[in-house]
Motif scaffolding. Structure first.
Motif, PDB file in Angstrom:
ATOM      1  N   ILE A   1     -16.190  10.554   1.449  1.00  0.00           N
ATOM      2  CA  ILE A   1     -15.726   9.179   1.236  1.00  0.00           C
ATOM      3  C   ILE A   1     -14.212   9.107   1.366  1.00  0.00           C
ATOM      4  CG2 ILE A   1     -15.478   7.364  -0.513  1.00  0.00           C
ATOM      5  CD1 ILE A   1     -18.292   8.138  -1.494  1.00  0.00           C
ATOM      6  N   GLU A   2     -13.504  10.055   0.775  1.00  0.00           N
ATOM      7  CA  GLU A   2     -12.042  10.055   0.872  1.00  0.00           C
ATOM      8  C   GLU A   2     -11.582  10.237   2.317  1.00  0.00           C
ATOM      9  OE1 GLU A   2      -9.562  11.863  -2.196  1.00  0.00           O
ATOM     10  OE2 GLU A   2     -11.402  12.599  -3.133  1.00  0.00           O
ATOM     11  N   LYS A   3     -12.364  10.962   3.096  1.00  0.00           N
ATOM     12  CA  LYS A   3     -12.013  11.220   4.495  1.00  0.00           C
ATOM     13  C   LYS A   3     -12.226   9.988   5.367  1.00  0.00           C
ATOM     14  CE  LYS A   3     -13.284  14.272   8.376  1.00  0.00           C
ATOM     15  NZ  LYS A   3     -14.181  15.382   8.806  1.00  0.00           N
ATOM     16  N   THR A   4     -13.249   9.212   5.079  1.00  0.00           N
ATOM     17  CA  THR A   4     -13.633   8.120   5.981  1.00  0.00           C
ATOM     18  C   THR A   4     -13.237   6.725   5.504  1.00  0.00           C
ATOM     19  OG1 THR A   4     -15.818   7.989   4.923  1.00  0.00           O
ATOM     20  CG2 THR A   4     -15.603   9.434   6.849  1.00  0.00           C
ATOM     21  N   ASN A   5     -12.907   6.587   4.230  1.00  0.00           N
ATOM     22  CA  ASN A   5     -12.598   5.269   3.675  1.00  0.00           C
ATOM     23  C   ASN A   5     -11.097   5.052   3.543  1.00  0.00           C
ATOM     24  OD1 ASN A   5     -15.222   3.771   2.040  1.00  0.00           O
ATOM     25  ND2 ASN A   5     -15.513   5.814   2.860  1.00  0.00           N
ATOM     26  N   LEU A   6     -10.691   3.797   3.540  1.00  0.00           N
ATOM     27  CA  LEU A   6      -9.290   3.439   3.367  1.00  0.00           C
ATOM     28  C   LEU A   6      -8.821   3.763   1.950  1.00  0.00           C
ATOM     29  CD1 LEU A   6      -9.559   0.073   5.295  1.00  0.00           C
ATOM     30  CD2 LEU A   6      -8.142   2.019   6.000  1.00  0.00           C
ATOM     31  N   GLY A   7      -7.541   4.128   1.831  1.00  0.00           N
ATOM     32  CA  GLY A   7      -7.019   4.633   0.565  1.00  0.00           C
ATOM     33  C   GLY A   7      -7.037   3.647  -0.581  1.00  0.00           C
ATOM     34  N   GLY A   8      -6.784   2.363  -0.299  1.00  0.00           N
ATOM     35  CA  GLY A   8      -6.777   1.370  -1.374  1.00  0.00           C
ATOM     36  C   GLY A   8      -8.103   1.258  -2.090  1.00  0.00           C
ATOM     37  N   PRO A   9      -9.206   1.032  -1.366  1.00  0.00           N
ATOM     38  CA  PRO A   9     -10.513   0.975  -2.022  1.00  0.00           C
ATOM     39  C   PRO A   9     -10.887   2.278  -2.728  1.00  0.00           C
ATOM     40  CG  PRO A   9     -10.640  -0.013   0.152  1.00  0.00           C
ATOM     41  CD  PRO A   9      -9.292   0.621   0.056  1.00  0.00           C
ATOM     42  N   VAL A  10     -10.560   3.419  -2.120  1.00  0.00           N
ATOM     43  CA  VAL A  10     -10.883   4.707  -2.747  1.00  0.00           C
ATOM     44  C   VAL A  10     -10.208   4.825  -4.106  1.00  0.00           C
ATOM     45  CG1 VAL A  10     -10.523   7.206  -2.593  1.00  0.00           C
ATOM     46  CG2 VAL A  10     -11.403   5.946  -0.619  1.00  0.00           C
ATOM     47  N   ALA A  11      -8.955   4.382  -4.194  1.00  0.00           N
ATOM     48  CA  ALA A  11      -8.208   4.494  -5.456  1.00  0.00           C
ATOM     49  C   ALA A  11      -8.892   3.742  -6.591  1.00  0.00           C
ATOM     50  CB  ALA A  11      -6.784   3.987  -5.266  1.00  0.00           C
TER      51      ALA A  11
ATOM     52  N   SER B   1       0.622  -7.759  -7.638  1.00  0.00           N
ATOM     53  CA  SER B   1       1.097  -7.586  -6.264  1.00  0.00           C
ATOM     54  C   SER B   1       2.619  -7.676  -6.190  1.00  0.00           C
ATOM     55  CB  SER B   1       0.462  -8.641  -5.353  1.00  0.00           C
ATOM     56  OG  SER B   1      -0.936  -8.483  -5.283  1.00  0.00           O
ATOM     57  N   LEU B   2       3.187  -8.651  -6.878  1.00  0.00           N
ATOM     58  CA  LEU B   2       4.645  -8.797  -6.887  1.00  0.00           C
ATOM     59  C   LEU B   2       5.307  -7.596  -7.545  1.00  0.00           C
ATOM     60  CD1 LEU B   2       4.996 -12.564  -7.880  1.00  0.00           C
ATOM     61  CD2 LEU B   2       5.500 -11.553  -5.658  1.00  0.00           C
ATOM     62  N   LEU B   3       4.748  -7.163  -8.656  1.00  0.00           N
ATOM     63  CA  LEU B   3       5.319  -6.047  -9.397  1.00  0.00           C
ATOM     64  C   LEU B   3       5.323  -4.775  -8.559  1.00  0.00           C
ATOM     65  CD1 LEU B   3       6.394  -4.898 -12.105  1.00  0.00           C
ATOM     66  CD2 LEU B   3       4.010  -4.515 -12.764  1.00  0.00           C
ATOM     67  N   ALA B   4       4.207  -4.470  -7.930  1.00  0.00           N
ATOM     68  CA  ALA B   4       4.117  -3.271  -7.095  1.00  0.00           C
ATOM     69  C   ALA B   4       5.047  -3.383  -5.884  1.00  0.00           C
ATOM     70  CB  ALA B   4       2.680  -3.053  -6.643  1.00  0.00           C
ATOM     71  N   SER B   5       5.139  -4.581  -5.303  1.00  0.00           N
ATOM     72  CA  SER B   5       6.027  -4.781  -4.160  1.00  0.00           C
ATOM     73  C   SER B   5       7.490  -4.596  -4.542  1.00  0.00           C
ATOM     74  CB  SER B   5       5.815  -6.177  -3.569  1.00  0.00           C
ATOM     75  OG  SER B   5       4.507  -6.336  -3.063  1.00  0.00           O
TER      76      SER B   5
ATOM     77  N   ALA C   1       5.631  -4.223   1.368  1.00  0.00           N
ATOM     78  CA  ALA C   1       4.909  -5.124   0.478  1.00  0.00           C
ATOM     79  C   ALA C   1       3.577  -4.497   0.108  1.00  0.00           C
ATOM     80  CB  ALA C   1       4.684  -6.464   1.158  1.00  0.00           C
ATOM     81  N   LYS C   2       3.145  -4.763  -1.099  1.00  0.00           N
ATOM     82  CA  LYS C   2       1.860  -4.255  -1.580  1.00  0.00           C
ATOM     83  C   LYS C   2       1.028  -5.422  -2.088  1.00  0.00           C
ATOM     84  CE  LYS C   2       3.624   0.315  -2.943  1.00  0.00           C
ATOM     85  NZ  LYS C   2       2.680   1.186  -2.212  1.00  0.00           N
ATOM     86  N   SER C   3      -0.266  -5.368  -1.794  1.00  0.00           N
ATOM     87  CA  SER C   3      -1.169  -6.413  -2.261  1.00  0.00           C
ATOM     88  C   SER C   3      -2.309  -5.782  -3.051  1.00  0.00           C
ATOM     89  CB  SER C   3      -1.715  -7.227  -1.091  1.00  0.00           C
ATOM     90  OG  SER C   3      -2.426  -6.394  -0.202  1.00  0.00           O
ATOM     91  N   THR C   4      -2.861  -6.568  -3.954  1.00  0.00           N
ATOM     92  CA  THR C   4      -3.897  -6.087  -4.870  1.00  0.00           C
ATOM     93  C   THR C   4      -5.282  -6.216  -4.243  1.00  0.00           C
ATOM     94  OG1 THR C   4      -2.551  -6.779  -6.756  1.00  0.00           O
ATOM     95  CG2 THR C   4      -4.902  -6.421  -7.158  1.00  0.00           C
ATOM     96  N   PRO C   5      -6.012  -5.118  -4.093  1.00  0.00           N
ATOM     97  CA  PRO C   5      -7.347  -5.205  -3.485  1.00  0.00           C
ATOM     98  C   PRO C   5      -8.395  -5.719  -4.464  1.00  0.00           C
ATOM     99  CG  PRO C   5      -6.886  -2.937  -4.088  1.00  0.00           C
ATOM    100  CD  PRO C   5      -5.635  -3.722  -4.391  1.00  0.00           C
ATOM    101  N   GLY C   6      -9.384  -6.386  -3.920  1.00  0.00           N
ATOM    102  CA  GLY C   6     -10.569  -6.755  -4.681  1.00  0.00           C
ATOM    103  C   GLY C   6     -11.734  -5.924  -4.172  1.00  0.00           C
ATOM    104  N   GLY C   7     -12.941  -6.429  -4.387  1.00  0.00           N
ATOM    105  CA  GLY C   7     -14.086  -5.732  -3.822  1.00  0.00           C
ATOM    106  C   GLY C   7     -15.096  -5.247  -4.832  1.00  0.00           C
TER     107      GLY C   7
ATOM    108  N   SER D   1      -1.368  -0.856  -0.543  1.00  0.00           N
ATOM    109  CA  SER D   1      -2.338  -1.322  -1.533  1.00  0.00           C
ATOM    110  C   SER D   1      -1.846  -1.065  -2.954  1.00  0.00           C
ATOM    111  CB  SER D   1      -3.683  -0.613  -1.308  1.00  0.00           C
ATOM    112  OG  SER D   1      -4.660  -1.108  -2.193  1.00  0.00           O
ATOM    113  N   ALA D   2      -2.098  -2.020  -3.830  1.00  0.00           N
ATOM    114  CA  ALA D   2      -1.668  -1.909  -5.233  1.00  0.00           C
ATOM    115  C   ALA D   2      -2.833  -2.233  -6.156  1.00  0.00           C
ATOM    116  CB  ALA D   2      -0.500  -2.850  -5.512  1.00  0.00           C
ATOM    117  N   PRO D   3      -3.746  -1.277  -6.385  1.00  0.00           N
ATOM    118  CA  PRO D   3      -4.850  -1.543  -7.317  1.00  0.00           C
ATOM    119  C   PRO D   3      -4.333  -1.956  -8.688  1.00  0.00           C
ATOM    120  CG  PRO D   3      -5.231   0.481  -6.094  1.00  0.00           C
ATOM    121  CD  PRO D   3      -3.816   0.062  -5.801  1.00  0.00           C
TER     122      PRO D   3
END
Length: 466
Positions: free
Chosen positions: A110-120, A201-205, A341-347, A416-418
């Motif tokens: 999963i870590e190899k094939t998935n994007l880092g933001g969702p994995v985190a 998102s603002l804080l992480a950015s 810039a960093k944005s907060t992922p959902g999902g 990405s900023a979880p």
């Protein structure tokens, strides 16, 4: 968790404690459930008789979903095998002992094939873990984009280029206002989770974080001069948007729906929102409800509004291209020029419940439900962006998602900023949003210390029942 268990006690009679060998139950939220149910049947058929996967719908509200799952888990419901979990629940459920860790070989893949933001969002380190490990498997994701009107910008500013920072967007808005154009910037600022997403998102950015990513007991809003400066800058941006001349007068009650309407009714030049607004603007523009898109889309009204015979993605592609000249998307705006810039992922993630008496079989089903084949169905048919990186290069996906490259970029680790990973996340979010509301009615310098105090209270379990 003690509170959850206490609340659950009167309800346990409603939770079955039996199970049937080979029958697996997955509980998933109402949004997207039809596609979960559809692919559960596919997985059942492809299992060769090893299991039968039954899909059960959870309530629409995230809070109600969390409560129902907690009741079943606290009641040791052995019919609960798999569950669709909001990305912010991982730490809480893992610490409560309710999740079976993802096997190492599966986690590595999963870590190899998935994007880092969702994995985190699926990672956590329990007190008995030597290091962070995966407790859930990403199934779909989401990210907010900047939506804007390039034709309006060209007419009033002489350029179609989207602003790269919040300060630039504020400046552009005032120039558009001076030229007689719309002056609202649409965000999510009422007292709910959307406000937490905006702040995070603002804080992480700005280079800050609510908690130390390696120590969830440590609040980092003001522990160093650099962190204090980042928190202050994030708050200054929020106040500037909420109090700018000509700002949205109902901003303190704004959410995803009002943000969409503010843009579609022509009151805003800029909007922060999830990708769902694209299809909405396209359909409503065709019916004449989006004035600045009416001339572009009215020739396609019959095609775009035929519910019995909806257009294919190939048919939509040239329409999308024309639409982008009047309504377009860009990367989430940064806080400082030249700083990422960093944005907060959902999902949503899928986890194997510790109550399951068939965990190995449950992981087999989970791998099927989160596979590339499955995620392509969820993305193209269900409208939920995938977490697997390779899908973003798929030709069918590209037709369905004109904004796919921007989404992928924002879901990479550096963009990405979880939200803060903590077993106390619900309390943190509740107190942060209560303290920030109403947005802008406070002094940013004083708010830094108030937020620090409230987050510390949440960590310490003081005065809040999530």
């Amino acid at each position: 968790m003690a509170v959850a268990a206490a609340v659950a006690a009167p309800m346990l009679a409603g939770c079955s404690t039996g199970y049937e060998q080979g029958v697996l139950n997955i509980y998933a939220p109402a949004d997207g459930f039809d596609y979960i149910k559809q692919f559960a049947q596919t997985c059942t058929e492809e299992s060769g008789g090893r299991y039968k996967l039954q899909a059960n719908v959870l309530p629409k509200s995230a809070d109600d979903q969390r409560l129902q799952l907690a009741r079943r888990l606290a009641g040791n419901d052995h019919t609960l095998d798999l569950m669709g979990m909001d990305v912010v629940w991982t730490a809480e459920f893992a610490n409560a002992g309710w999740l079976v860790p993802v096997p190492d070989d599966t986690a590595a893949e999963i870590e190899k094939t998935n994007l880092g933001g969702p994995v985190a969002t699926a990672m956590w380190q329990r007190p008995d873990d030597a290091a962070k490990r995966m407790y859930a498997m990403p199934i779909w994701t989401n990210t907010q984009l900047l939506w804007y009107r390039p034709d309006l910008m060209k007419d009033t500013l002489g350029s179609r280029r989207a602003p790269a920072t919040w300060d630039e967007m504020l400046s552009d808005t005032q120039a558009i206002k001076k030229a007689g154009g719309p002056s609202w910037i649409m965000v999510q600022a009422k007292q709910y989770e959307g406000l937490m997403v905006w702040f995070n998102s603002l804080l992480a950015s700005a280079g800050g974080s609510v908690l130390d990513p390696n120590d969830a007991s440590k609040v980092t809003l003001s522990d160093t001069p650099e962190h204090r400066a980042a928190t202050l800058k994030a708050l200054e941006v929020m106040k500037a948007v909420a109090t700018a001349p000509g700002h949205d007068p109902s901003i303190t009650q704004s959410d995803e729906g009002t943000a969409r309407l503010g843009m579609e009714t022509g009151k805003a030049a800029f909007e922060i929102n999830w990708p769902f607004v694209w299809a909405s603007a396209r359909t409503n523009g065709a019916t004449g409800d989006v004035a600045f898109l009416q001339d572009v889309l009215s020739p396609y009204k019959t095609l775009l509004t035929d519910e019995d015979n909806p257009p294919t993605d190939a048919q939509l592609a040239p329409i999308n291209a024309k639409m982008r000249k009047h309504f377009d998307f860009a990367l989430y705006p940064g806080v400082f020029p030249g700083k990422t810039a960093k944005s907060t992922p959902g999902g949503l993630n899928v986890a194997v419940a510790s109550t399951s008496r068939q965990p190995e079989l449950a992981f087999e089903a989970a791998k099927c439900m989160t596979s590339e084949k499955a995620q392509k169905v969820y993305a193209i048919s269900g409208g939920t962006p995938p977490t697997i990186a390779s899908i973003y290069d798929d030709k069918d996906f590209k037709l369905a998602y004109p904004m796919g490259d921007v989404i992928r970029t924002q879901l990479e680790s550096e963009h990405s900023a979880p939200r803060p990973a903590s077993p106390q996340y619900q309390a943190i979010s509740t107190l942060v949003t209560a303290t920030l509301a109403p947005v802008g009615a406070w002094d940013p310098a004083q708010m830094v210390d108030k937020l620090t105090e409230q987050v510390q209270k949440a960590i310490d379990g003081e005065g809040i029942i999530p």
